[in-house]
Design a protein around this motif. Structure first.
Motif, PDB file in Angstrom:
ATOM      1  N   PRO A   1      61.014  63.680  28.432  1.00 50.64           N
ATOM      2  CA  PRO A   1      60.745  63.584  26.639  1.00 50.64           C
ATOM      3  C   PRO A   1      60.296  62.488  26.319  1.00 50.64           C
ATOM      4  O   PRO A   1      61.649  61.627  26.679  1.00 50.64           O
ATOM      5  CB  PRO A   1      61.121  64.635  26.251  1.00 50.64           C
ATOM      6  N   ASP A   2      59.529  62.333  25.584  1.00 54.22           N
ATOM      7  CA  ASP A   2      59.000  60.807  24.785  1.00 54.22           C
ATOM      8  C   ASP A   2      59.149  61.253  23.513  1.00 54.22           C
ATOM      9  O   ASP A   2      58.631  61.630  23.194  1.00 54.22           O
ATOM     10  CB  ASP A   2      58.582  60.055  25.356  1.00 54.22           C
ATOM     11  N   PRO A   3      59.520  60.981  22.699  1.00 54.76           N
ATOM     12  CA  PRO A   3      60.230  61.133  21.263  1.00 54.76           C
ATOM     13  C   PRO A   3      59.149  61.180  20.119  1.00 54.76           C
ATOM     14  O   PRO A   3      59.219  61.444  19.507  1.00 54.76           O
ATOM     15  CB  PRO A   3      61.470  61.172  21.196  1.00 54.76           C
ATOM     16  N   ARG A   4      58.329  59.881  20.930  1.00 55.27           N
ATOM     17  CA  ARG A   4      57.525  59.253  20.081  1.00 55.27           C
ATOM     18  C   ARG A   4      56.380  59.996  20.217  1.00 55.27           C
ATOM     19  O   ARG A   4      54.923  60.151  19.634  1.00 55.27           O
ATOM     20  CB  ARG A   4      56.714  58.247  21.110  1.00 55.27           C
ATOM     21  N   ILE A   5      56.653  61.185  21.141  1.00 56.31           N
ATOM     22  CA  ILE A   5      55.354  62.207  21.311  1.00 56.31           C
ATOM     23  C   ILE A   5      55.689  63.364  20.865  1.00 56.31           C
ATOM     24  O   ILE A   5      55.066  64.012  20.267  1.00 56.31           O
ATOM     25  CB  ILE A   5      54.522  61.713  22.851  1.00 56.31           C
ATOM     26  N   ALA A   6      56.914  63.764  21.748  1.00 61.27           N
ATOM     27  CA  ALA A   6      56.905  65.378  21.378  1.00 61.27           C
ATOM     28  C   ALA A   6      58.639  64.898  22.333  1.00 61.27           C
ATOM     29  O   ALA A   6      59.330  65.001  23.254  1.00 61.27           O
ATOM     30  CB  ALA A   6      56.255  66.587  22.433  1.00 61.27           C
ATOM     31  N   ARG A   7      59.573  66.156  21.282  1.00 58.62           N
ATOM     32  CA  ARG A   7      60.613  66.854  21.563  1.00 58.62           C
ATOM     33  C   ARG A   7      60.980  67.645  22.019  1.00 58.62           C
ATOM     34  O   ARG A   7      60.371  68.801  21.832  1.00 58.62           O
ATOM     35  CB  ARG A   7      61.495  66.645  20.695  1.00 58.62           C
ATOM     36  N   PHE A   8      61.495  68.180  23.220  1.00 57.50           N
ATOM     37  CA  PHE A   8      61.574  69.164  23.512  1.00 57.50           C
ATOM     38  C   PHE A   8      62.845  69.894  23.509  1.00 57.50           C
ATOM     39  O   PHE A   8      64.134  68.944  23.827  1.00 57.50           O
ATOM     40  CB  PHE A   8      61.489  69.353  25.091  1.00 57.50           C
ATOM     41  N   ARG A   9      63.335  71.397  23.568  1.00 55.15           N
ATOM     42  CA  ARG A   9      64.226  72.120  23.188  1.00 55.15           C
ATOM     43  C   ARG A   9      64.518  72.945  24.102  1.00 55.15           C
ATOM     44  O   ARG A   9      63.137  73.371  24.505  1.00 55.15           O
ATOM     45  CB  ARG A   9      64.511  72.732  21.176  1.00 55.15           C
TER      46      ARG A   9
ATOM     47  N   ALA B   1      46.036  59.827  17.812  1.00 56.86           N
ATOM     48  CA  ALA B   1      46.251  58.589  17.703  1.00 56.86           C
ATOM     49  C   ALA B   1      47.605  58.157  17.429  1.00 56.86           C
ATOM     50  O   ALA B   1      47.782  57.312  18.573  1.00 56.86           O
ATOM     51  CB  ALA B   1      45.614  57.602  16.666  1.00 56.86           C
ATOM     52  N   GLY B   2      48.442  59.039  17.157  1.00 57.75           N
ATOM     53  CA  GLY B   2      49.990  58.534  17.701  1.00 57.75           C
ATOM     54  C   GLY B   2      50.117  59.005  18.570  1.00 57.75           C
ATOM     55  O   GLY B   2      51.303  58.328  19.806  1.00 57.75           O
ATOM     56  N   GLY B   3      50.321  60.732  18.664  1.00 58.99           N
ATOM     57  CA  GLY B   3      50.892  61.102  20.255  1.00 58.99           C
ATOM     58  C   GLY B   3      49.850  60.804  21.593  1.00 58.99           C
ATOM     59  O   GLY B   3      50.902  60.432  22.732  1.00 58.99           O
ATOM     60  N   ARG B   4      49.025  61.684  21.373  1.00 58.47           N
ATOM     61  CA  ARG B   4      48.440  61.001  22.777  1.00 58.47           C
ATOM     62  C   ARG B   4      48.011  59.214  22.945  1.00 58.47           C
ATOM     63  O   ARG B   4      48.104  58.881  23.967  1.00 58.47           O
ATOM     64  CB  ARG B   4      46.875  61.122  22.321  1.00 58.47           C
ATOM     65  N   GLY B   5      47.813  58.905  21.516  1.00 61.82           N
ATOM     66  CA  GLY B   5      47.544  57.300  21.562  1.00 61.82           C
ATOM     67  C   GLY B   5      49.534  56.440  22.593  1.00 61.82           C
ATOM     68  O   GLY B   5      48.869  55.934  23.409  1.00 61.82           O
ATOM     69  N   ALA B   6      50.040  57.393  21.836  1.00 56.72           N
ATOM     70  CA  ALA B   6      51.881  57.210  22.285  1.00 56.72           C
ATOM     71  C   ALA B   6      51.347  57.366  24.185  1.00 56.72           C
ATOM     72  O   ALA B   6      51.830  56.576  24.950  1.00 56.72           O
ATOM     73  CB  ALA B   6      52.436  57.511  21.636  1.00 56.72           C
ATOM     74  N   PHE B   7      50.764  58.405  24.340  1.00 52.68           N
ATOM     75  CA  PHE B   7      51.238  58.397  26.018  1.00 52.68           C
ATOM     76  C   PHE B   7      50.164  58.003  26.837  1.00 52.68           C
ATOM     77  O   PHE B   7      50.313  56.915  27.825  1.00 52.68           O
ATOM     78  CB  PHE B   7      50.446  60.086  25.997  1.00 52.68           C
ATOM     79  N   MET B   8      48.888  57.485  26.116  1.00 53.97           N
ATOM     80  CA  MET B   8      48.733  56.195  26.566  1.00 53.97           C
ATOM     81  C   MET B   8      48.987  55.024  27.133  1.00 53.97           C
ATOM     82  O   MET B   8      48.919  54.575  27.660  1.00 53.97           O
ATOM     83  CB  MET B   8      47.004  55.758  26.510  1.00 53.97           C
TER      84      MET B   8
END
Length: 551
Positions: free
Chosen positions: A370-378, A222-229
């Motif tokens: 990258p959207d930190p509301r979803i996933a941060r990349f290194r 709901a949070g991560g994939r919901g933010a992508f949507m």
């Protein structure tokens, strides 16, 4: 817990709580979110599919009815329920009903046969499953029945579209006519679950001998994939999302739980993809967003059925599942007259995408910021140390989208997750000075010819620049001397495809090294799609076995 699902979260709990405090998680179960949508707009279309339109109120009634059937069959909180179905409203019923009783749904698409079904249901310890009696000339009910002796945890098989000895018919207990007030008290067996608890298993073929299964919580979806949507919605409400991939895939997890439960949108589905079915869905149901893999869009663009389809309702075309070439992006933008979203993601908890307002050059060459509301990349080196900006390294990521763990597979946890729950993508990339992420290649996606590593993606992207080539797949062809030779399969534009000499001359002109040029060429009318909606590369590889070797 009555099944054998071992649950643990590789992301620290205090970090999950921090994301909730920041508002990145709704801290509600997906069933609770769905009930809110039903109360807000009961007569809105929740699902439009080959069986007609199902409203939110009708879907809610069917969900409660099937949840009662699951409970009566002995399914309890924490149990795993398999779901192998073609795209349609019943698939959404199963997802939401399983969530309602606190169990965990394991969807996987039709097309996965006996061996993979055994692996998925066996490793997960599924206690129940839902399947069609028959689908696409395959007897799914009989297959599951034959596996029961080898799957001691599997107590119940629900079947759709008929009956089978020893199985429970699901059709009578998926009643769309059972309208229920969402404000009415819920049965006691509807669980007030933990938002950080498990709700869905995503399946990925990956590079393993068996499919990987990845466990997700309510909050992560709901949070991560919901933010992508939300990010690709572009302010459109309500969303009308045409999903061309199977709902049983990782990509398809944006369906029941995200489009419906989180966003209150309409899910538009075709039971089995074809360009004609997709054209009909666009013409009749006016989607705002179209989701697919590159091969699907290439088939649509080359189809006569789309020649006169009005696409002015479409706000964005969203492509994921594999790398896409620039010519297909350009054609999609021109034909659909809309934004193009280049999505990089995986079932393992990876997500990055181009924004609706990103410059065209960035859409062509990167997968967005990258959207930190979803996933941060290194971007890290072989020792796990961050490399300087602009340098290439392995991409690892972590964020609200991050899954809990691999299902009953500690060896995969050790291989693909690092300290603190970071996901190892197995992909090489870099971040440019504007913060955009470029995926260079998969670390394992290589052809080894005479000891030299060759990226098939590089060959594919250059081959599709030929004006007579619509799509291209590059594969390694076994060779007793060199180990592998380079094989290319192409789908031509209208007219004849280039021959191998013409194509190698063209690729040489683009700067492709001599040692990377295709040595075998096969021309096909279209690219076959596998169960997950991606190009069926094993089937294509067989073409090289069947085709004569050039002198």
């Amino acid at each position: 817990m009555t099944g054998s699902l071992s649950t643990h979260d590789l992301v620290p709990s205090d970090l999950r709580r921090e994301w909730a405090a920041l508002g990145l998680y709704p801290d509600r179960t997906l069933f609770d979110l769905f009930r809110e949508q039903v109360a807000a707009h009961p007569d809105r279309a929740a699902v439009i599919c080959d069986d007609g339109t199902t409203t939110y109120a009708e879907l809610y009634g069917a969900v409660l009815s099937f949840a009662a059937a699951l409970h009566s069959a002995g399914v309890r909180p924490g149990d795993v329920v398999g779901s192998q179905q073609p795209n349609g409203w019943r698939s959404c019923v199963v997802d939401l009903a399983v969530a309602a009783i606190g169990a965990v749904v394991l969807p996987y698409p039709p097309g996965r046969g006996r061996r993979e079904t055994f692996a998925l249901l066996g490793r997960s310890g599924a206690t129940a499953t839902v399947t069609p009696v028959h689908w696409d000339n395959f007897d799914y009910a009989a297959t599951l029945d034959s596996l029961r002796g080898e799957l001691p945890a599997l107590r119940t098989v629900f079947v759709i579209g008929g009956e089978h000895p020893g199985c429970l018919p699901a059709d009578p207990v998926m009643d769309r006519g059972n309208r229920v007030d969402p404000a009415a008290p819920l049965p006691e067996w509807i669980v007030d679950g933990d938002p950080d608890g498990p709700v869905r298993i995503l399946v990925s073929s990956g590079s393993e001998a068996e499919p990987k299964m990845i466990l997700y919580s309510h909050n992560a979806l709901a949070g991560g994939r919901g933010a992508f949507m939300s990010g690709i919605a572009g302010g459109v409400s309500p969303l009308r999302n045409l999903f061309l991939p199977p709902l049983g895939t990782s990509y398809g997890s944006l369906g029941s739980f995200i489009t419906i439960a989180c966003h209150g949108g309409t899910l538009i589905l075709v039971r089995k993809f074809s360009p004609a079915a997709a054209a009909r869905a666009v013409r009749e149901h006016r989607p705002t967003h179209v989701f697919g893999v590159p091969a699907v869009f290439q088939l649509m663009l080359g189809s006569a059925e789309f020649a006169d389809v009005d696409t002015d309702s479409i706000r964005a075309v969203v492509s994921g599942g594999s790398k896409i070439d620039t010519s297909t992006i350009e054609e999609c933008i021109a034909r659909f007259d809309c934004n193009f979203v280049n999505l990089y993601g995986s079932a393992d908890g990876v997500n990055c995408y181009t924004d609706l307002d990103d410059p065209t050059e960035k859409v062509h060459t990167t997968v967005g910021r990258p959207d930190p509301r979803i996933a941060r990349f290194r971007i890290v080196d072989g020792e796990g140390r961050d490399v300087p900006q602009g340098e290439e390294g392995e991409m690892i990521c972590r964020g609200p989208l991050s899954p809990m763990c691999y299902v009953n597979a500690p060896e995969l946890d050790a291989r693909y997750r690092t300290q603190g729950g970071w996901v190892r993508t197995g992909d090489l990339g870099f971040v440019d000075t504007d913060g955009y992420l470029t995926v260079v290649r998969r670390m394992k996606d290589i052809i080894i010819r005479g000891g030299k590593n060759i990226s098939p993606v590089e060959v594919e992207l250059l081959a599709t620049r030929h004006p007579a080539v619509r799509a291209a797949i590059c594969l390694g062809v076994p060779d007793p001397v060199l180990g592998e030779r380079i094989g290319l399969i192409v789908v031509p534009e209208a007219g004849s495809a280039p021959g191998l000499p013409e194509l190698t001359t063209f690729l040489t002109g683009l700067g492709l090294e001599q040692g990377k040029l295709p040595e075998r060429l096969v021309v096909v009318d279209d690219l076959p799609l596998g169960a997950a909606g991606k190009v069926d590369k094993p089937k294509l590889a067989q073409l090289f076995t069947d085709a004569p070797v050039p002198a």
